[in-house]
Design an enzyme around this catalytic site. Structure first.
Site, PDB file in Angstrom:
ATOM      1  N   ASP A  67       0.816  -1.209   0.000  1.00 60.19           N
ATOM      2  CA  ASP A  67       0.000   0.000   0.000  1.00 60.19           C
ATOM      3  C   ASP A  67       0.853   1.263   0.000  1.00 60.19           C
ATOM      4  OD1 ASP A  67       0.963  -0.252   2.643  1.00 60.19           O
ATOM      5  OD2 ASP A  67      -0.934  -1.084   3.346  1.00 60.19           O
ATOM      6  N   ASN A 136      -7.723  -3.437  14.411  1.00 58.56           N
ATOM      7  CA  ASN A 136      -9.091  -3.756  13.995  1.00 58.56           C
ATOM      8  C   ASN A 136      -9.123  -4.895  12.980  1.00 58.56           C
ATOM      9  OD1 ASN A 136      -8.116  -2.534  11.700  1.00 58.56           O
ATOM     10  ND2 ASN A 136      -9.604  -0.861  11.666  1.00 58.56           N
ATOM     11  N   HIS A 138      -7.244  -5.052  10.186  1.00 60.60           N
ATOM     12  CA  HIS A 138      -6.939  -4.730   8.796  1.00 60.60           C
ATOM     13  C   HIS A 138      -5.606  -5.319   8.373  1.00 60.60           C
ATOM     14  CE1 HIS A 138      -4.812  -0.911  10.285  1.00 60.60           C
ATOM     15  NE2 HIS A 138      -3.910  -1.474   9.513  1.00 60.60           N
ATOM     16  N   GLU A 143      -9.851  -2.340   5.446  1.00 58.79           N
ATOM     17  CA  GLU A 143     -10.494  -2.054   6.721  1.00 58.79           C
ATOM     18  C   GLU A 143     -11.744  -2.924   6.921  1.00 58.79           C
ATOM     19  OE1 GLU A 143      -9.146  -0.131   8.828  1.00 58.79           O
ATOM     20  OE2 GLU A 143      -8.065   1.503   7.842  1.00 58.79           O
TER      21      GLU A 143
END
Length: 246
Positions: A67, A136, A138, A143
């Site tokens: 990313d 979380n 990811h 996400e």
């Protein structure tokens, strides 16, 4: 899934680096999928040390990164391009033309996502994809959602991710709100996946991701469906999973 318990961050980094180095030695022209963030820094340091000792040769290796922030130039010290050069590329003999990241300065999201997805496909399968995992769940910047995003896409970062990243910026307002990221399908096409996790703060999400239901609400849970996954984590990160699995 293979799970390796490390005593601490240093041991975790050495173990994970050993897996990456074995891939390079077995296939000198391999394609590595690389990750950024604080977790893999120790791994990169170990790879650099082995390269300097003459144990590793990166001259045939090709890389694709997971990313990149959208709207940040390569010269910005918080860009992932800058991170990779500071922490690995500038210290080993990998040719610059063999390293690839999304172009964060391309404003046309559809154009950039299509370009990067096609680039990854043109290189064949990623031989080994390195991943961290967010609090979380990811992976990359995939996400929690109602669906698993498939290919390279532009994502709006959640508030929790922005909060987690703001320590790297002068203020929360400076944290980018979007990023280009490999999709779940792109990641799952990798032949092998290596996940690193450390610290007590990752214990709940490690348990939920790998011992809970498969759901896009916990993106990393999809890795349960991959046939070659290795998790290397320290004792704190593994503290909430069944002992029999380690």
């Amino acid at each position: 899934m293979r799970i390796y318990r490390a005593k601490d961050y240093e041991e975790m980094s050495r173990r994970a680096a050993g897996i990456v180095s074995a891939q390079i030695i077995m296939k000198p022209d391999c394609v590595l999928g690389l990750a950024t963030g604080s977790t893999p820094v120790g791994l990169y340091k170990q790879l650099i040390e082995w390269y300097r000792n003459g144990d590793l040769d990166f001259s045939g290796v090709r890389t694709v990164n997971l990313d990149e922030y959208k709207g940040i130039s390569r010269e910005n010290d918080q860009s992932y391009y800058y991170f990779m050069h500071q922490n690995l590329f500038d210290h080993v003999n990998i040719p610059a033309e063999n390293t690839h990241l999304p172009d964060g300065m391309e404003p046309d999201s559809e154009k950039e996502c299509g370009r990067y997805e096609e680039l990854i496909r043109s290189m064949g399968s990623v031989d080994l994809q390195l991943l961290g995992i967010g609090h979380n769940g990811h992976i990359g910047f995939n996400e929690p959602s109602d669906v698993f995003d498939k290919q390279v896409h532009c994502v709006n970062l959640t508030q929790s991710t922005i909060e987690a990243n703001k320590r790297f910026f002068a203020s929360a307002e400076d944290v980018p709100k979007q990023a280009y990221t490999m999709g779940i399908q792109t990641i799952m096409r990798s032949k092998k996946i290596l996940i690193m996790a450390n610290g007590e703060g990752k214990a709940d999400i490690i348990r939920d991701s790998f011992f809970g239901p498969i759901t896009p609400k916990v993106p990393a849970s999809v890795l349960q469906l991959h046939n070659d996954v290795t998790l290397v984590a320290d004792e704190a990160a593994l503290s909430k999973i069944p002992v029999s699995f380690v």
